[in-house]
Scaffold this motif. Structure first.
Motif, PDB file in Angstrom:
ATOM      1  N   GLN A 197       0.826  -1.199   0.000  1.00  0.00           N
ATOM      2  CA  GLN A 197       0.000   0.000   0.000  1.00  0.00           C
ATOM      3  C   GLN A 197       0.868   1.260   0.000  1.00  0.00           C
ATOM      4  OE1 GLN A 197      -3.279   0.117  -0.324  1.00  0.00           O
ATOM      5  NE2 GLN A 197      -3.322  -2.114  -0.467  1.00  0.00           N
ATOM      6  N   GLU A 198       0.381   2.249  -0.701  1.00  0.00           N
ATOM      7  CA  GLU A 198       1.070   3.532  -0.747  1.00  0.00           C
ATOM      8  C   GLU A 198       0.770   4.285   0.553  1.00  0.00           C
ATOM      9  OE1 GLU A 198      -0.061   7.033  -3.391  1.00  0.00           O
ATOM     10  OE2 GLU A 198       1.373   5.887  -4.591  1.00  0.00           O
ATOM     11  N   ASP A 199       1.789   4.872   1.150  1.00  0.00           N
ATOM     12  CA  ASP A 199       1.574   5.609   2.392  1.00  0.00           C
ATOM     13  C   ASP A 199       1.871   7.094   2.184  1.00  0.00           C
ATOM     14  OD1 ASP A 199       4.287   5.526   2.163  1.00  0.00           O
ATOM     15  OD2 ASP A 199       4.685   4.695   4.131  1.00  0.00           O
ATOM     16  N   GLU A 200       1.874   7.849   3.282  1.00  0.00           N
ATOM     17  CA  GLU A 200       2.073   9.296   3.198  1.00  0.00           C
ATOM     18  C   GLU A 200       3.456   9.644   2.662  1.00  0.00           C
ATOM     19  OE1 GLU A 200       1.378   8.010   6.502  1.00  0.00           O
ATOM     20  OE2 GLU A 200      -0.732   8.014   6.032  1.00  0.00           O
ATOM     21  N   ARG A 201       4.444   8.847   3.001  1.00  0.00           N
ATOM     22  CA  ARG A 201       5.807   9.107   2.543  1.00  0.00           C
ATOM     23  C   ARG A 201       5.887   9.012   1.021  1.00  0.00           C
ATOM     24  NH1 ARG A 201      10.351   5.148   2.200  1.00  0.00           N
ATOM     25  NH2 ARG A 201      12.202   6.394   1.860  1.00  0.00           N
ATOM     26  N   ASP A 202       5.249   7.982   0.456  1.00  0.00           N
ATOM     27  CA  ASP A 202       5.239   7.836  -1.002  1.00  0.00           C
ATOM     28  C   ASP A 202       4.551   9.022  -1.671  1.00  0.00           C
ATOM     29  OD1 ASP A 202       6.504   5.327  -0.917  1.00  0.00           O
ATOM     30  OD2 ASP A 202       4.585   4.304  -0.636  1.00  0.00           O
ATOM     31  N   ARG A 203       3.433   9.430  -1.114  1.00  0.00           N
ATOM     32  CA  ARG A 203       2.711  10.563  -1.685  1.00  0.00           C
ATOM     33  C   ARG A 203       3.504  11.859  -1.532  1.00  0.00           C
ATOM     34  NH1 ARG A 203      -1.623   7.421   0.141  1.00  0.00           N
ATOM     35  NH2 ARG A 203      -1.658   8.349   2.199  1.00  0.00           N
ATOM     36  N   ALA A 204       4.194  12.030  -0.425  1.00  0.00           N
ATOM     37  CA  ALA A 204       5.003  13.238  -0.219  1.00  0.00           C
ATOM     38  C   ALA A 204       6.180  13.289  -1.193  1.00  0.00           C
ATOM     39  CB  ALA A 204       5.507  13.297   1.222  1.00  0.00           C
TER      40      ALA A 204
END
Length: 141
Positions: free
Chosen positions: A75-82
């Motif tokens: 799953q993509e998390d906040e770090r990936d999105r940032a």
């Protein structure tokens, strides 16, 4: 272990550097052989370069999608999105600077294909910058 987005960034960055490096080297070498190449030769070379990039992107995307389904979904998390947001923002500013140069200055000083090549080079540089920021974001932690 590299995450799929980082691996894709490495592959895409390498493909961009190699394909566009060969394309612009061919354009430069062709200029010395034939100073005014035909439209068909130029559009053919551009089509080969862009279709090569399309095949590489599609094959890489399918490969990582198949591998992800075998390994289980990550799953993509906040770090990936940032990281993605930061890379996209920086690449956007690089692209805008290049396109402002191409659109505001070059029409008064260059010919048609030189403008096309400069625009293509601006797009390629922006994509390479995006890949570098993504890789750096994952490596930096």
């Amino acid at each position: 272990m590299m995450l799929p987005k980082e691996r894709f960034a490495w592959v895409w960055m390498t493909a961009l550097v190699i394909v566009f490096g060969l394309y612009f080297a061919w354009i430069q070498a062709r200029h010395y052989v034939q100073p005014d190449p035909t439209f068909l030769a130029q559009i053919g070379a551009l089509a080969i370069a862009l279709s090569t990039l399309a095949v590489i992107a599609l094959a890489t995307h399918l490969y990582f999608r198949l591998r992800r389904s075998e390994d289980g979904e990550i799953q993509e998390d906040e770090r990936d999105r940032a990281i993605e947001l930061r890379a996209t923002t920086i690449a956007y500013y690089v692209l805008m600077a290049g396109i402002c140069y191409v659109g505001c200055y070059l029409p008064f000083t260059e010919t048609r294909w030189n403008i096309v090549h400069a625009a293509l080079q601006s797009i390629a540089i922006a994509e390479i910058v995006k890949c570098v920021v993504i890789v750096r974001g994952y490596r930096k932690g």
